[in-house]
Design a protein around this motif. Structure first.
Motif, mmCIF file in Angstrom:
data_model
loop_
_atom_site.group_PDB
_atom_site.id
_atom_site.type_symbol
_atom_site.label_atom_id
_atom_site.label_comp_id
_atom_site.label_asym_id
_atom_site.label_seq_id
_atom_site.Cartn_x
_atom_site.Cartn_y
_atom_site.Cartn_z
ATOM 1 N N PRO A 81 0.826 -1.220 0.000
ATOM 2 C CA PRO A 81 0.000 0.000 0.000
ATOM 3 C C PRO A 81 0.860 1.271 0.000
ATOM 4 O O PRO A 81 0.475 2.275 -0.598
ATOM 5 C CB PRO A 81 -0.802 -0.115 1.299
ATOM 6 N N ASP A 82 2.049 1.208 0.634
ATOM 7 C CA ASP A 82 2.899 2.404 0.674
ATOM 8 C C ASP A 82 3.968 2.395 -0.418
ATOM 9 O O ASP A 82 4.888 3.203 -0.398
ATOM 10 C CB ASP A 82 3.549 2.568 2.054
ATOM 11 N N ASN A 83 3.871 1.477 -1.379
ATOM 12 C CA ASN A 83 4.900 1.420 -2.418
ATOM 13 C C ASN A 83 4.329 0.918 -3.745
ATOM 14 O O ASN A 83 3.839 -0.210 -3.836
ATOM 15 C CB ASN A 83 6.030 0.477 -1.972
ATOM 16 N N ALA A 84 4.415 1.764 -4.762
ATOM 17 C CA ALA A 84 3.952 1.342 -6.091
ATOM 18 C C ALA A 84 4.912 0.287 -6.636
ATOM 19 O O ALA A 84 6.119 0.348 -6.412
ATOM 20 C CB ALA A 84 3.907 2.536 -7.036
ATOM 21 N N LEU A 85 4.354 -0.676 -7.349
ATOM 22 C CA LEU A 85 5.179 -1.733 -7.933
ATOM 23 C C LEU A 85 5.766 -1.256 -9.263
ATOM 24 O O LEU A 85 5.033 -0.877 -10.176
ATOM 25 C CB LEU A 85 4.321 -2.981 -8.144
ATOM 26 N N PHE A 86 7.088 -1.285 -9.340
ATOM 27 C CA PHE A 86 7.779 -0.877 -10.575
ATOM 28 C C PHE A 86 9.020 -1.751 -10.700
ATOM 29 O O PHE A 86 9.814 -1.811 -9.770
ATOM 30 C CB PHE A 86 8.145 0.617 -10.488
ATOM 31 N N VAL A 87 9.170 -2.431 -11.819
ATOM 32 C CA VAL A 87 10.350 -3.283 -12.040
ATOM 33 C C VAL A 87 11.235 -2.594 -13.076
ATOM 34 O O VAL A 87 11.031 -2.745 -14.283
ATOM 35 C CB VAL A 87 9.947 -4.698 -12.516
ATOM 36 N N PRO A 88 12.214 -1.803 -12.611
ATOM 37 C CA PRO A 88 13.008 -1.004 -13.536
ATOM 38 C C PRO A 88 14.094 -1.797 -14.252
ATOM 39 O O PRO A 88 14.664 -1.310 -15.234
ATOM 40 C CB PRO A 88 13.635 0.063 -12.642
ATOM 41 N N GLU A 89 14.406 -2.996 -13.738
ATOM 42 C CA GLU A 89 15.369 -3.866 -14.420
ATOM 43 C C GLU A 89 14.915 -5.302 -14.238
ATOM 44 O O GLU A 89 14.513 -5.700 -13.147
ATOM 45 C CB GLU A 89 16.784 -3.755 -13.818
ATOM 46 N N ALA A 90 15.012 -6.064 -15.327
ATOM 47 C CA ALA A 90 14.780 -7.503 -15.265
ATOM 48 C C ALA A 90 15.694 -8.119 -16.303
ATOM 49 O O ALA A 90 16.012 -7.467 -17.315
ATOM 50 C CB ALA A 90 13.327 -7.834 -15.570
#
Ligand code: N0T
Length: 524
Positions: A324-333
C-alpha cells in the motif's frame, strides 16, 4: 513545443504517483500510464551510441527508455555543469515519441563510486570509501560523509533545475536516484567516524512502535544500534545511513522540480531471510523497505531489479514490493525469454512499469540470433500492449485484471472472476490433449473483467477455458462470441470471430504470438 495553436503557453500536468485502495498509478499527462520500458547498457548514453538504442526501442515497441546520466560527465569540472547529453536525449526521445526515465549514476553505481567525477576520485581523503571490519578500504563510498552528500546534492539539484527549464512537456517522467546503492563486501562502514555514530543511540524516528514492529523488534525497544537491532544492527545502520543520504539528495532535487523519484535494489533471496553478508548491504532490499520509507520520504518508489531465478522467488519479490505504501515498478529484469511473462503479474497488480535490462545488444558478433531471441517475447507483448497501454494502466489501477504466469512443472492455474472461473493450461493443446507442453515455463495469460460475462483475454502459449461459478454454478454454459482482434488507440478492433475448432475443445488456444480476445459468455 510548449505553446498551443494560439501561441499560449500550454499547461502540462506533472507526472506523479497516486494511490487508491492500496493500488497505484503513475499519472502522465493526467492519466494512468504503463511504462513498457527498456533499459540501455551502462555505457550507451553517449550521442554516438544512440542510433542503435533507438533501433532497439523501436524494435520492441517500448514507450519508455531508461537511460543513465553520468555524474562524471555532467560535472567533469567541479561546479561546471554540462547538460549536452540531456539535451540530445530530450530531442531524440521527443522525435521518437518515447518517454524517458533518467538514471542518476552518481555516488553509488552498483555499490561503488565509479561514476564520481575525477576531482572526487582524486580526493579520497575528502570523499572516502567505507572501511570493513578488518580496517581495509572497500570499493564503496561512505554514506556518512557530509562533503560527499553536499557534492551529490548540488549536482542532482542542478540536473533537476535544468530539466524543469528544458522539459516543460515532461518527456522525462521519472528519475532514479543513484543505482543499486549500498555496499558489497561489508555490511557497513567501520571507519572511526561511522563507528562513533554506530555506538550512539538509535535516532527517535526509527523508534516508532509501528516501525519497530515492521522490523520484528519489541515496540518499546531503545538504546544503541546493537541493543535495538542486535544481529541486524550493522545492516540496518548502513541502510539508514544510505537512505538518509539519498533522501537528502532526492529532497534537494524535488525542491527544484517535483518529478517522481525512485531507488532500485540489488535483491536478496526473498525466501530464506539471509544475512547482509550474502547480498548488497544498505540498499532497499525487502527487509529494510520500512527504514527507507522513514529515512527518505522524498523517494516515491522502491523498486526491485529482478535477476533472480525461479518463479517462486520472482513472484515473491513482486509481492514484497507491491505494498500500500509502495507502487510496484520493475526497472530492471534480465533480458531473458522466461522473464517477459512476469510483466503480466505486474500489470494485474496495477504496477506502473516493467523494463528488461540491456536492450541495445552488445553481444559479440555472431550472437545476433541470440540477441533477437532474447528480445522477442518482450517485443511480442509490447506490440499487443502499446496501443492499449492507457486502458491496461487504468484497469490495473481499478483492480480489473487478473493474471497467471506459468510455473516450473507447467501445472494448470485458475482465475476467479465472480460468476466465472477461468482455467489456464500451458502448452499447445489440441482437442484436449497436451501434444506439446511448453519446454520451458513461458506461458502467460491475463483476464480483464469488463462486465459480469464479458472479458478481454490476452495470452500466449496456453489454453483457456471457463466454468460457471457462484450464481451460475451448475448451469450449462457456452461461448456467445470469442472475437480475435487488437486495440487501436484504445478501441478493440475485431479481425474475426473464433468458432468451431478454434473454440470447441474447451476454449481458445494461444500460440507463441500473444492474442487479444474479447470473450462473451452465456448460461442457459
Ligand atoms: C544491474 C545490472 C547493471 C547473487 C547488471 C545487477 C545495472 C545494475 N546490477 O548488468 O549493472 O546498472 O543495476 C546486479 C545483480 C546481482 C545478482 C546477484 C546474484
Amino acid at each position: 513545443a510548449a505553446n498551443n495553436a494560439l501561441g499560449q503557453k500550454k499547461a502540462y500536468l506533472m507526472p506523479r504517483v497516486i494511490e487508491k485502495n492500496g493500488r497505484h498509478a503513475l499519472l502522465v499527462d493526467g492519466k494512468p500510464y504503463l511504462m513498457l520500458g527498456g533499459q540501455v547498457h551502462n555505457s550507451s548514453a553517449w550521442p554516438g551510441m544512440l542510433p542503435q538504442v533507438w533501433a532497439a526501442v523501436e524494435a520492441i515497441h517500448a514507450n519508455t527508455l531508461e537511460v543513465p546520466i553520468y555524474w562524471e560527465q555532467v560535472e567533469a569540472v567541479q561546479g561546471n555543469f554540462n547538460f549536452s547529453v540531456i539535451d540530445t536525449l530530450l530531442l531524440q526521445a521527443r522525435a521518437h515519441n518515447v518517454r524517458l526515465v533518467l538514471l542518476w549514476f552518481a555516488t553509488w553505481k552498483n555499490g561503488s563510486n565509479h561514476y564520481m567525477p575525477h576531482w572526487m576520485k582524486n580526493n579520497a581523503a575528502k570523499y572516502p570509501n567505507v572501511t570493513n571490519k578488518k580496517g581495509q578500504l572497500i570499493d564503496s563510498p561512505s554514506p556518512n560523509i557530509e562533503a560527499t552528500l553536499e557534492a551529490d546534492t548540488k549536482a542532482f539539484a542542478a540536473v533537476m533545475r535544468y530539466l524543469k527549464k528544458t522539459d516543460p512537456q515532461h518527456t522525462v517522467i521519472m528519475v532514479q536516484v543513484e543505482n543499486e546503492p549500498g555496499a558489497w563486501d561489508t555490511q557497513r562502514d567501520y571507519s572511526p567516524l561511522a563507528q562513533k555514530i554506530f555506538e550512539s543511540r538509535v535516532p527517535a524516528e526509527l523508534l516508532k512502535p509501528e516501525l519497530l514492529k515492521a522490523l520484528s523488534r519489541p515496540t518499546n525497544a531503545t538504546g544503541t544500534w546493537k541493543e535495538v537491532f542486535e544481529e541486524r544492527a550493522d545492516e540496518y545502520f548502513h541502510a539508514w545511513s544510505v537512505a538518509r543520504f539519498i533522501g537528502k539528495v532526492a529532497a534537494a532535487g524535488k525542491a527544484e522540480y517535483a518529478l517522481p523519484l525512485y531507488v532500485n535494489a540489488a535483491l536478496r533471496d526473498p525466501l530464506t531471510n539471509p544475512m547482509a553478508n550474502s547480498y548488497e548491504s544498505g540498499g532497499p532490499t525487502d527487509n529494510v523497505i520500512p527504514i527507507y520509507k522513514v529515512a527518505a520520504p522524498a523517494i516515491d518508489v522502491l523498486s526491485p531489479d529482478i535477476y533472480l531465478d525461479g518463479s517462486e522467488r520472482i513472484l515473491k519479490v513482486i509481492d514484497l514490493y507491491d505494498r500500500p505504501d509502495n507502487a510496484l515498478f520493475v526497472p530492471e529484469a534480465s533480458l531473458a525469454p522466461h522473464m517477459a511473462r512476469y510483466m503480466y503479474d505486474v500489470i494485474a497488480r496495477g504496477g506502473i512499469g516493467f523494463s528488461p535490462f540491456g536492450i541495445d545488444s552488445n553481444l559479440p558478433d555472431g550472437k545476433q540470433t541470440e540477441a533477437a531471441e532474447r528480445l522477442a517475447p518482450f517485443e511480442q507483448d509490447y506490440k499487443v500492449f502499446s496501443p492499449m497501454m492507457r486502458d491496461l494502466a487504468q484497469w490495473g489501477f481499478d483492480g480489473k485484471i487478473k493474471a497467471v504466469v506459468e510455473r516450473e512443472g507447467n501445472a494448470a492455474q485458475t482465475i476467479d472472476l465472480g460468476a466465472w472461473q477461468a482455467t489456464v493450461t500451458f502448452g499447445s493443446n489440441w482437442r484436449g490433449n497436451d501434444v506439446n507442453p511448453n519446454t520451458k515455463p513461458t506461458g502467460r495469460a491475463m483476464v480483464i473483467k469488463l462486465g459480469e460475462n464479458n472479458f478481454i483475454v490476452i495470452g500466449a502459449l496456453c489454453h483457456v477455458t471457463f466454468k460457471p461459478l457462484g450464481s451460475n454454478q451448475n448451469k450449462v454454459w457456452q461461448y456467445l462470441s470469442v472475437e480475435e482482434g487488437q486495440y487501436e488507440k484504445g478501441v478493440f478492433k475485431p479481425i474475426r470471430i473464433l468458432n468451431g475448432d478454434e473454440t470447441d475443445w474447451g476454449g481458445p488456444r494461444f500460440g507463441s504470438t500473444p492474442m487479444v480476445l474479447k470473450v462473451n459468455l452465456g448460461v442457459r
